[in-house]
Design an enzyme around this catalytic site. Structure first.
Site, PDB file in Angstrom:
ATOM      1  N   GLY A 123       9.528  -1.760   5.663  1.00 34.81           N
ATOM      2  CA  GLY A 123       8.116  -2.017   6.196  1.00 34.81           C
ATOM      3  C   GLY A 123       7.540  -2.484   6.932  1.00 34.81           C
ATOM      4  O   GLY A 123       7.018  -4.132   7.106  1.00 34.81           O
ATOM      5  N   SER A 146       4.698  -1.123   8.521  1.00 33.45           N
ATOM      6  CA  SER A 146       4.046  -1.128   9.161  1.00 33.45           C
ATOM      7  C   SER A 146       2.808  -1.423   8.590  1.00 33.45           C
ATOM      8  O   SER A 146       1.491  -1.050   9.528  1.00 33.45           O
ATOM      9  CB  SER A 146       3.293   0.948   8.368  1.00 33.45           C
ATOM     10  OG  SER A 146       3.299   0.372   6.950  1.00 33.45           O
ATOM     11  N   TYR A 176       5.896   3.589   4.227  1.00 33.73           N
ATOM     12  CA  TYR A 176       5.834   4.153   2.864  1.00 33.73           C
ATOM     13  C   TYR A 176       3.595   4.816   2.645  1.00 33.73           C
ATOM     14  O   TYR A 176       3.343   4.406   2.470  1.00 33.73           O
ATOM     15  CB  TYR A 176       6.039   4.090   1.252  1.00 33.73           C
ATOM     16  CG  TYR A 176       6.355   5.529   0.294  1.00 33.73           C
ATOM     17  CD1 TYR A 176       6.102   5.955   0.170  1.00 33.73           C
ATOM     18  CD2 TYR A 176       6.750   4.450  -0.941  1.00 33.73           C
ATOM     19  CE1 TYR A 176       6.233   7.110  -0.823  1.00 33.73           C
ATOM     20  CE2 TYR A 176       6.997   5.510  -1.873  1.00 33.73           C
ATOM     21  CZ  TYR A 176       6.223   6.524  -1.705  1.00 33.73           C
ATOM     22  OH  TYR A 176       7.220   7.920  -2.812  1.00 33.73           O
ATOM     23  N   ASP A 234      10.249   6.058   0.272  1.00 27.35           N
ATOM     24  CA  ASP A 234      10.429   5.111  -0.051  1.00 27.35           C
ATOM     25  C   ASP A 234      11.464   4.480  -0.062  1.00 27.35           C
ATOM     26  O   ASP A 234      12.852   4.633  -0.557  1.00 27.35           O
ATOM     27  CB  ASP A 234      10.606   5.652  -2.204  1.00 27.35           C
ATOM     28  CG  ASP A 234      10.693   4.590  -2.802  1.00 27.35           C
ATOM     29  OD1 ASP A 234      10.777   3.711  -2.302  1.00 27.35           O
ATOM     30  OD2 ASP A 234      11.023   4.798  -4.322  1.00 27.35           O
ATOM     31  N   TYR A 263       1.490 -18.260  -7.475  1.00 31.20           N
ATOM     32  CA  TYR A 263       2.576 -17.593  -6.716  1.00 31.20           C
ATOM     33  C   TYR A 263       3.734 -18.340  -7.172  1.00 31.20           C
ATOM     34  O   TYR A 263       4.461 -18.072  -7.719  1.00 31.20           O
ATOM     35  CB  TYR A 263       2.165 -17.921  -5.393  1.00 31.20           C
ATOM     36  CG  TYR A 263       1.481 -17.054  -4.962  1.00 31.20           C
ATOM     37  CD1 TYR A 263       0.219 -16.904  -4.678  1.00 31.20           C
ATOM     38  CD2 TYR A 263       2.234 -15.781  -3.949  1.00 31.20           C
ATOM     39  CE1 TYR A 263      -0.661 -15.618  -4.073  1.00 31.20           C
ATOM     40  CE2 TYR A 263       1.279 -15.064  -3.534  1.00 31.20           C
ATOM     41  CZ  TYR A 263       0.008 -14.989  -3.635  1.00 31.20           C
ATOM     42  OH  TYR A 263      -0.409 -14.128  -2.666  1.00 31.20           O
ATOM     43  N   VAL A 278      -4.109 -12.609   4.970  1.00 32.73           N
ATOM     44  CA  VAL A 278      -5.198 -11.750   4.771  1.00 32.73           C
ATOM     45  C   VAL A 278      -4.154 -10.579   4.592  1.00 32.73           C
ATOM     46  O   VAL A 278      -4.374  -9.747   6.485  1.00 32.73           O
ATOM     47  CB  VAL A 278      -6.655 -11.662   5.820  1.00 32.73           C
ATOM     48  CG1 VAL A 278      -7.584 -10.262   4.666  1.00 32.73           C
ATOM     49  CG2 VAL A 278      -7.650 -12.537   5.480  1.00 32.73           C
ATOM     50  N   THR A 279      -4.170  -9.114   3.631  1.00 33.23           N
ATOM     51  CA  THR A 279      -3.970  -8.708   3.863  1.00 33.23           C
ATOM     52  C   THR A 279      -3.743  -7.801   2.481  1.00 33.23           C
ATOM     53  O   THR A 279      -4.989  -8.087   2.079  1.00 33.23           O
ATOM     54  CB  THR A 279      -1.782  -8.346   3.249  1.00 33.23           C
ATOM     55  OG1 THR A 279      -2.089  -9.605   1.858  1.00 33.23           O
ATOM     56  CG2 THR A 279      -1.398  -9.323   4.635  1.00 33.23           C
TER      57      THR A 279
END
Length: 397
Positions: free
Chosen positions: A51, A53, A77, A114, A238, A278-279
């Site tokens: 993960g 990127s 991905y 993936d 959450y 912030v994503t």
């Protein structure tokens, strides 16, 4: 060659394109923060970032590379550009990462596919054996909405919902930019199970099994995964909701992995609890844009706010860098959310949350900053980028 002027295609908090030059500027800014924040120490570290990127994964890869000269294999991905549309932001981030790593003399390799699949695990093992050797650190930072289970073939879709009772609270109507009530119905048992399957720890466990079988885990290997707890304002979504159940599963599996790695290799497995940022994933969750807009305003005023790269600067300079022993709480968590959860911060955020409405929305929050930060994720509204200039969009890494 596909040279064009790229303008944002945004509705609310859905962005369907990205700007390569803006993404490059974002990556270079993060690299600069690491160069300024961590004295360079050359190591022979091999790192696998699953993960890699965007968000915390990308920030981890940057920190490991420019602080410690780590050789990194990054898994992502992302969609490359075609004749009809730009690539995704994560794809352009990876292009920029590779360009600057090569320019600075660092080795990096990436696989696009993936990471949940057996095929990607096999391909990663092949690359590691060919170009790296044993892994010293594994960063697990997947934030995917769906997982096709490699054994059963079942497709699992994660759901961010409360458990047991509906949640009613405030949110930002992203199109009208007003404060509006929101009610989220509770998850059923299947939705809970599916969310655990996607966001829990089973896939990380499978990665460790595959790497161990291939004899690719180095002595004293370190494994770190990321989670979020947050303040009580978001617990219904959450900590006490479906994602909380998934993260409980992740925690249990990481604790078991820690014992296993310690026994077999003298290694460790940890979870870092990171702050709200912030994503692309968080922006789509009801409640979160409003909460983060208030949080950022409070933390910025105190001079203690951090983006993902600031969090990863702390993680790898204070906890997980070479020769360091991480500081853990009583639950074995690394707490990078300590500043978000300072009482004076949570009290201020809660007080504003209770008062905020459409009339005082912009006074009590930094929503404009949140919106700008969101657009920055896709390479738009980045300082120093000329958006009237045509750019090459069909790039490769």
């Amino acid at each position: 060659m596909a040279v064009q002027i790229v303008k944002p295609r945004i509705r609310g908090f859905i962005c369907t394109n990205a700007h390569p030059a803006g993404c490059q500027a974002n990556v270079l800014n993060q690299i600069g923060e690491i160069k300024q924040g961590i004295p360079y120490k050359k190591t022979d570290m091999n790192a696998l970032v699953i993960g890699a990127s965007t968000g915390y994964g990308l920030a981890s890869r940057i920190a490991l590379t420019w602080a410690y000269g780590a050789k990194t294999l990054g898994l992502l991905y992302e969609r490359p550009a075609d004749a009809r549309r730009t690539a995704t932001a994560g794809y352009y981030n990876t292009v920029a990462f590779h360009q600057q790593a090569a320019a600075d003399g660092f080795f990096a390799d990436s696989l696009n596919g993936d990471a949940f699949s057996d095929e990607m695990k096999a391909e990663a093992i092949t690359r590691l054996k060919s170009n790296f050797g044993k892994i010293d650190i594994l960063v697990y930072s997947i934030a995917a909405p769906r997982r096709i289970h490699p054994t059963t073939g079942v497709s699992h879709q994660s759901e961010l919902k409360p458990i047991g009772a509906p949640y009613t609270g405030k949110t930002v109507d992203l199109n009208r930019e007003v404060i509006a009530p929101v009610t989220i119905e509770p998850a059923n048992e299947q939705e809970i199970t599916d969310t655990i399957a996607v966001m829990g720890g089973e896939d990380l466990e499978m990665w460790i099994d595959a790497l161990a079988d291939a004899e690719l885990l180095a002595p004293e290997v370190t494994v770190v995964a990321y989670t979020y707890i947050g303040s009580s304002l978001t617990w219904s979504i959450y900590r006490d909701g479906t994602i909380g159940r998934a993260k409980d599963d992740l925690k249990a599996r990481v604790d078991a992995l820690d014992e296993r790695l310690a026994d077999q290799l003298g290694g460790n497995a940890y979870i870092s609890v990171n702050k709200a940022v912030v994503t692309q994933a968080s922006a789509a969750i009801p409640v979160v844009p409003l909460y983060v807009s208030i949080l950022y305003d409070v933390m910025n005023a105190k001079g203690i706010n951090e983006a993902p790269i600031g969090q990863m600067r702390r993680l790898f300079s204070e906890h997980l860098g070479p020769g360091l022993q991480p500081q853990l709480d009583s639950d074995r968590y690394i707490r990078l959310d300590d500043r978000e959860l300072q009482p004076e911060v949570t009290d201020a955020v809660t007080e504003r949350w209770e008062r905020i409405d459409t009339d005082n929305f912009h006074e009590l929050s930094n929503y404009a900053g949140f919106r700008r930060n969101f657009r920055n994720l896709f390479g738009f509204e980045v300082e120093g980028v000329d958006y009237d200039e045509a750019v090459e969009t069909e790039l490769v890494f």
